[in-house]
Design an enzyme around this catalytic site. Structure first.
Site, mmCIF file in Angstrom:
data_model
loop_
_atom_site.group_PDB
_atom_site.id
_atom_site.type_symbol
_atom_site.label_atom_id
_atom_site.label_comp_id
_atom_site.label_asym_id
_atom_site.label_seq_id
_atom_site.Cartn_x
_atom_site.Cartn_y
_atom_site.Cartn_z
ATOM 1 C CB THR A 96 3.116 49.155 96.947
ATOM 2 O OG1 THR A 96 2.154 48.513 97.766
ATOM 3 C CG2 THR A 96 3.834 50.236 97.739
ATOM 4 C CE LYS A 168 2.154 49.349 101.225
ATOM 5 N NZ LYS A 168 1.661 48.168 101.882
ATOM 6 C CE LYS A 243 7.133 48.184 95.283
ATOM 7 N NZ LYS A 243 5.919 47.472 94.892
HETATM 8 P P1 NAD Z 1 3.867 39.217 92.741
HETATM 9 O O1 NAD Z 1 5.161 39.402 92.056
HETATM 10 O O2 NAD Z 1 3.565 37.936 93.438
HETATM 11 O O3 NAD Z 1 2.659 39.517 91.718
HETATM 12 C C1 NAD Z 1 2.720 40.426 90.656
HETATM 13 C C2 NAD Z 1 2.105 39.761 89.436
HETATM 14 O O4 NAD Z 1 2.035 40.690 88.363
HETATM 15 C C3 NAD Z 1 2.924 38.563 88.933
HETATM 16 O O5 NAD Z 1 2.104 37.417 88.918
HETATM 17 C C4 NAD Z 1 3.351 38.981 87.522
HETATM 18 O O6 NAD Z 1 3.408 37.896 86.614
HETATM 19 C C5 NAD Z 1 2.236 39.951 87.165
HETATM 20 N N1 NAD Z 1 2.569 40.876 86.090
HETATM 21 C C6 NAD Z 1 3.688 41.635 85.942
HETATM 22 N N2 NAD Z 1 3.596 42.393 84.825
HETATM 23 C C7 NAD Z 1 2.387 42.110 84.256
HETATM 24 C C8 NAD Z 1 1.709 42.562 83.108
HETATM 25 N N3 NAD Z 1 2.243 43.476 82.293
HETATM 26 N N4 NAD Z 1 0.498 42.060 82.821
HETATM 27 C C9 NAD Z 1 -0.055 41.134 83.647
HETATM 28 N N5 NAD Z 1 0.523 40.656 84.765
HETATM 29 C C10 NAD Z 1 1.739 41.146 85.062
HETATM 30 O O7 NAD Z 1 3.753 40.446 93.777
HETATM 31 P P2 NAD Z 1 2.753 40.585 95.014
HETATM 32 O O8 NAD Z 1 3.397 40.108 96.256
HETATM 33 O O9 NAD Z 1 1.418 40.061 94.611
HETATM 34 O O10 NAD Z 1 2.686 42.168 95.141
HETATM 35 C C11 NAD Z 1 1.938 42.970 94.233
HETATM 36 C C12 NAD Z 1 1.967 44.412 94.727
HETATM 37 O O11 NAD Z 1 1.414 44.460 96.040
HETATM 38 C C13 NAD Z 1 3.375 45.005 94.826
HETATM 39 O O12 NAD Z 1 3.322 46.337 94.400
HETATM 40 C C14 NAD Z 1 3.695 44.890 96.316
HETATM 41 O O13 NAD Z 1 4.611 45.895 96.742
HETATM 42 C C15 NAD Z 1 2.314 45.098 96.926
HETATM 43 N N6 NAD Z 1 2.145 44.496 98.256
HETATM 44 C C16 NAD Z 1 2.567 43.242 98.520
HETATM 45 C C17 NAD Z 1 2.384 42.709 99.779
HETATM 46 C C18 NAD Z 1 2.852 41.303 100.104
HETATM 47 O O14 NAD Z 1 2.895 40.946 101.307
HETATM 48 N N7 NAD Z 1 3.182 40.483 99.121
HETATM 49 C C19 NAD Z 1 1.760 43.451 100.779
HETATM 50 C C20 NAD Z 1 1.292 44.743 100.476
HETATM 51 C C21 NAD Z 1 1.491 45.252 99.202
#
Ligand code: NAD
Length: 294
Positions: A96, A168, A243
Site C-alpha cells: 500500500t 485502496k 498510514k
Molecule cells: P511487514 O513490515 O510485516 O512486511 C514488510 C517486509 O518487507 C518486511 O519483512 C521487511 O523486512 C521487508 N522489506 C523491507 N524493505 C525490503 C527490501 N528492500 N527488500 C526486501 N525486503 C524488504 O508489513 P506487512 O504488514 O506485511 O505490510 C506490507 C504492506 O501491506 C504494507 O504496505 C501495508 O500497508 C500493506 N497492508 C498490510 C495489511 C496488514 O494487515 N498487515 C493489510 C493490508 C495491506
C-alpha cells in the site's frame, strides 16, 4: 506452473508467497530479514540472494513492502528489480503506497507494471481470501489474474497505473469514517441507556448498516468474531489505518479533492495512535471516544 519472484515476506508477503508455493508455482523469495525467507524456503520456495536475483528469469515478480520509498528503491534503485527482470515479465507491487509513487514506478520500470494493493489483512493473506485492487495495463492484469486469485478471492481491475492505490485510499477513508461514527453511536447509546444488542439489531437492519457494524462490530457481543471480543487485538491495526488515511489525505491534497470527514478521521486516528493505540485494532478507537465523553 509459473516462475515467480516474491520480495518482502513480512506479515502479508510471507503467507502470500507460501500460498503461491502451495498452488504449485516455482517461487524465488527474498527479504532483508533472512529468517522470513527461511520460513518460505521451509514451505518449498527457493532462496534468492537479493531482490534482483528473485526477479531474474521470473515471468511475474511481486513485492509486498512497507511503503512508497521501499517500493521505489526495490524496483528502480541501484541493483533494482525492474532492470534485472525479463523484458516481458509482469511486475506487481502489492504494497500500500501513495498514488504518485505508484505512477512514477510504473512509468520508470520499462516493463508491464501493476499496482495491486490488497484488503483482507493478515488473516486474508493466510487464508488466500484477499481482495486485490489493480491499476495498470489490462493485458498484464489478464496475465496475472489467475495467480492473484490463488492468493485471494477477488481481483478487480480499477483502471490505469495508480488506480489500485487510489481505490485502496478511497475505500479505507470510507472504512475509517464509518468505524468512528459507528463507535460514536454505541457510546451515545450507552449514555441513553440503549443496549449494544438493541442498537445492533436495529441498525444492522436499517439505514445505519455498514461493514464496520455487521462484520467488525466495535463492541463485544453482537458479532462474536470481531476484535472487540478479544481486547482489540488486530485484525487491522490503528497504525496501519493511520498510514492509509495519510495516503488518502496526500492524494486529496495533490488532486484538490475536499475530504473534510477523511481529514477528521485522520486527526482522530493520529490522536489514538499517539496515545498508545498503535498496536490495537482500529475498532479500539471506541475506548478513546468513550473516554472523551462527559
Ligand atoms: P511487514 O513490515 O510485516 O512486511 C514488510 C517486509 O518487507 C518486511 O519483512 C521487511 O523486512 C521487508 N522489506 C523491507 N524493505 C525490503 C527490501 N528492500 N527488500 C526486501 N525486503 C524488504 O508489513 P506487512 O504488514 O506485511 O505490510 C506490507 C504492506 O501491506 C504494507 O504496505 C501495508 O500497508 C500493506 N497492508 C498490510 C495489511 C496488514 O494487515 N498487515 C493489510 C493490508 C495491506
Amino acid at each position: 506452473m509459473a516462475r515467480i519472484g516474491f520480495v518482502g515476506l513480512g506479515n502479508m508477503g510471507g503467507p502470500m508467497a507460501r500460498n503461491l508455493v502451495k498452488a504449485g508455482h516455482r517461487v524465488a523469495v527474498f527479504d532483508i530479514v533472512p529468517a522470513l525467507a527461511a520460513r518460505c524456503v521451509e514451505a518449498g520456495a527457493i532462496a534468492a540472494a537479493s531482490a534482483a536475483e528473485a526477479a531474474r528469469g521470473a515471468e511475474m515478480v511481486f513485492t509486498m513492502l512497507p511503503a512508497g520509498q521501499h517500493a521505489r528503491a526495490a524496483w528502480l534503485g541501484e541493483g533494482g528489480m525492474a532492470a534485472a527482470s525479463a523484458a516481458d515479465a509482469v511486475l506487481v507491487d502489492c504494497s500500500t503506497i501513495d498514488v504518485t509513487t505508484a505512477r512514477e514506478v510504473a512509468a520508470g520500470c520499462g516493463r508491464p507494471f501493476l499496482d495491486a494493493p490488497v484488503s483482507g489483512g493478515v488473516m486474508g493473506a493466510e487464508a488466500a481470501t484477499l481482495t486485490f485492487m489493480v491499476g495498470g495495463p489490462a493485458d498484464a492484469f489478464a496475465q496475472v489474474e489467475p495467480v492473484l486469485k490463488q492468493m485471494g478471492r477477488a481481483a478487480i481491475h480499477c483502471g490505469d497505473a495508480g488506480a489500485g492505490q487510489a481505490a485502496k485510499a478511497c475505500n479505507n477513508m470510507i472504512l475509517a469514517a464509518t468505524m468512528i461514527v459507528t463507535c460514536e453511536a454505541f457510546v451515545l447509546a450507552e449514555k441513553l441507556g440503549l443496549s449494544h444488542q438493541a442498537l445492533f439489531e436495529v441498525a444492522s437492519k436499517s439505514s445505519g448498516q455498514s461493514w464496520s457494524l455487521t462484520t467488525y462490530c466495535p463492541v463485544p457481543g453482537p458479532v462474536p468474531g470481531s476484535p472487540a471480543n478479544r481486547d482489540y487485538v488486530p485484525g487491522f491495526s490503528a497504525a496501519l489505518m493511520l498510514k492509509d488515511l495519510g495516503l488518502a489525505a496526500e492524494a486529496a491534497a495533490a488532486s484538490g479533492a475536499a475530504t473534510p470527514m477523511g481529514a477528521k478521521a485522520l486527526e482522530l486516528y493520529r490522536r489514538f495512535v499517539e496515545s498508545g493505540g498503535a498496536g490495537k485494532d482500529f475498532s479500539g478507537i471506541i475506548a478513546m471516544l468513550r473516554a472523551g465523553t462527559s
